[in-house]
Design a protein around this motif. Structure first.
Motif, PDB file in Angstrom:
ATOM      1  N   UNK A  82       0.806  -1.219   0.000  1.00  0.00           N
ATOM      2  CA  UNK A  82       0.000   0.000   0.000  1.00  0.00           C
ATOM      3  C   UNK A  82       0.846   1.280   0.000  1.00  0.00           C
ATOM      4  N   UNK A  83       2.101   1.181   0.427  1.00  0.00           N
ATOM      5  CA  UNK A  83       2.990   2.345   0.430  1.00  0.00           C
ATOM      6  C   UNK A  83       3.579   2.626  -0.944  1.00  0.00           C
ATOM      7  N   UNK A  84       3.531   1.662  -1.864  1.00  0.00           N
ATOM      8  CA  UNK A  84       4.044   1.880  -3.207  1.00  0.00           C
ATOM      9  C   UNK A  84       4.803   0.695  -3.755  1.00  0.00           C
ATOM     10  N   UNK A 103      14.776  -3.976 -10.859  1.00  0.00           N
ATOM     11  CA  UNK A 103      14.831  -2.541 -10.572  1.00  0.00           C
ATOM     12  C   UNK A 103      14.045  -2.246  -9.307  1.00  0.00           C
ATOM     13  N   UNK A 104      14.511  -1.232  -8.584  1.00  0.00           N
ATOM     14  CA  UNK A 104      13.874  -0.779  -7.355  1.00  0.00           C
ATOM     15  C   UNK A 104      13.796   0.745  -7.406  1.00  0.00           C
ATOM     16  N   UNK A 105      12.696   1.331  -6.941  1.00  0.00           N
ATOM     17  CA  UNK A 105      12.632   2.792  -6.914  1.00  0.00           C
ATOM     18  C   UNK A 105      13.586   3.355  -5.864  1.00  0.00           C
ATOM     19  N   UNK A 106      14.271   4.446  -6.223  1.00  0.00           N
ATOM     20  CA  UNK A 106      15.108   5.174  -5.275  1.00  0.00           C
ATOM     21  C   UNK A 106      14.327   6.368  -4.747  1.00  0.00           C
ATOM     22  N   UNK A 107      13.693   7.088  -5.655  1.00  0.00           N
ATOM     23  CA  UNK A 107      12.798   8.197  -5.316  1.00  0.00           C
ATOM     24  C   UNK A 107      11.776   8.304  -6.443  1.00  0.00           C
ATOM     25  N   UNK A 108      11.090   9.422  -6.550  1.00  0.00           N
ATOM     26  CA  UNK A 108      10.010   9.553  -7.523  1.00  0.00           C
ATOM     27  C   UNK A 108      10.472   9.484  -8.971  1.00  0.00           C
ATOM     28  N   UNK A 109      11.737   9.792  -9.266  1.00  0.00           N
ATOM     29  CA  UNK A 109      12.199   9.830 -10.649  1.00  0.00           C
ATOM     30  C   UNK A 109      13.434   8.986 -10.924  1.00  0.00           C
ATOM     31  N   UNK A 110      13.909   8.215  -9.947  1.00  0.00           N
ATOM     32  CA  UNK A 110      15.122   7.432 -10.141  1.00  0.00           C
ATOM     33  C   UNK A 110      14.916   5.979  -9.726  1.00  0.00           C
ATOM     34  N   UNK A 111      15.582   5.086 -10.452  1.00  0.00           N
ATOM     35  CA  UNK A 111      15.564   3.661 -10.113  1.00  0.00           C
ATOM     36  C   UNK A 111      17.003   3.167  -9.993  1.00  0.00           C
ATOM     37  N   UNK A 128      25.489  -3.030 -12.635  1.00  0.00           N
ATOM     38  CA  UNK A 128      24.623  -2.266 -11.745  1.00  0.00           C
ATOM     39  C   UNK A 128      23.911  -1.257 -12.647  1.00  0.00           C
ATOM     40  N   UNK A 129      22.684  -0.900 -12.276  1.00  0.00           N
ATOM     41  CA  UNK A 129      21.848  -0.060 -13.128  1.00  0.00           C
ATOM     42  C   UNK A 129      21.334   1.138 -12.340  1.00  0.00           C
ATOM     43  N   UNK A 130      21.501   2.315 -12.905  1.00  0.00           N
ATOM     44  CA  UNK A 130      20.885   3.540 -12.393  1.00  0.00           C
ATOM     45  C   UNK A 130      20.045   4.124 -13.512  1.00  0.00           C
ATOM     46  N   UNK A 131      18.850   4.591 -13.179  1.00  0.00           N
ATOM     47  CA  UNK A 131      17.974   5.147 -14.200  1.00  0.00           C
ATOM     48  C   UNK A 131      17.330   6.437 -13.756  1.00  0.00           C
ATOM     49  N   UNK A 132      17.139   7.353 -14.726  1.00  0.00           N
ATOM     50  CA  UNK A 132      16.438   8.613 -14.501  1.00  0.00           C
ATOM     51  C   UNK A 132      15.224   8.636 -15.406  1.00  0.00           C
TER      52      UNK A 132
END
Length: 138
Positions: A82-84, A103-111, A128-132
């Motif tokens: 329920x938190x996201x 993939x895991x969310x880091x914040x509202x616009x980054x994974x 390792x993967x970082x996404x915007x």
């Protein structure tokens, strides 16, 4: 639901750095009679456990120097509360171009997460993967 599009930076274990793009959609099949989110959140605060739910995910990943000119189709499953959103696990649906991606969310616009190119084979590449996230409509 709209498609999520991320610009990716992949960093390999041997120092290889690649750029790519991830596109995916989440498939939420809301059953008839589903409860509203406020009731679920209120109930979660009263109990020491929170229920997890699963949903499907489909999309494509393109890392031109790794996957070639055409994107690799991917399919998977996501886990949320329920938190996201908590995590999404993908695997390639193309037998010739195998990959596994988490993939895991880091914040509202980054994974953040990890990817294995040709998993289960000798010489598999691990990244390792970082996404915007890109703006919608682009």
């Amino acid at each position: 639901m709209d498609e999520f599009i991320y610009s990716l930076l992949l960093k390999g274990t041997q120092g290889l750095t690649l750029l790519g793009t991830l596109r995916y959609r989440l498939n939420f099949d809301v059953p008839a009679g589903a409860r509203d989110i406020q009731a679920v959140m209120g109930e979660a605060l009263q109990h020491p456990t929170i229920d997890l739910f699963t949903f499907g995910a489909d999309g494509a990943i393109s890392v031109p120097l790794l996957t070639g000119a055409t994107p690799v189709p991917i399919s998977g499953v996501g886990f949320g509360s329920p938190a996201g959103l908590l995590t999404v696990l993908f695997s390639s649906t193309d037998q010739a171009r195998g990959l596994a991606l988490q993939i895991n969310p880091i914040d509202a616009t980054h994974i953040g997460g990890g990817m294995t190119w040709h998993p289960g084979q000798t010489g598999a590449l691990v990244f390792s993967v970082l996404g915007t996230q890109r703006a919608f409509g682009m």
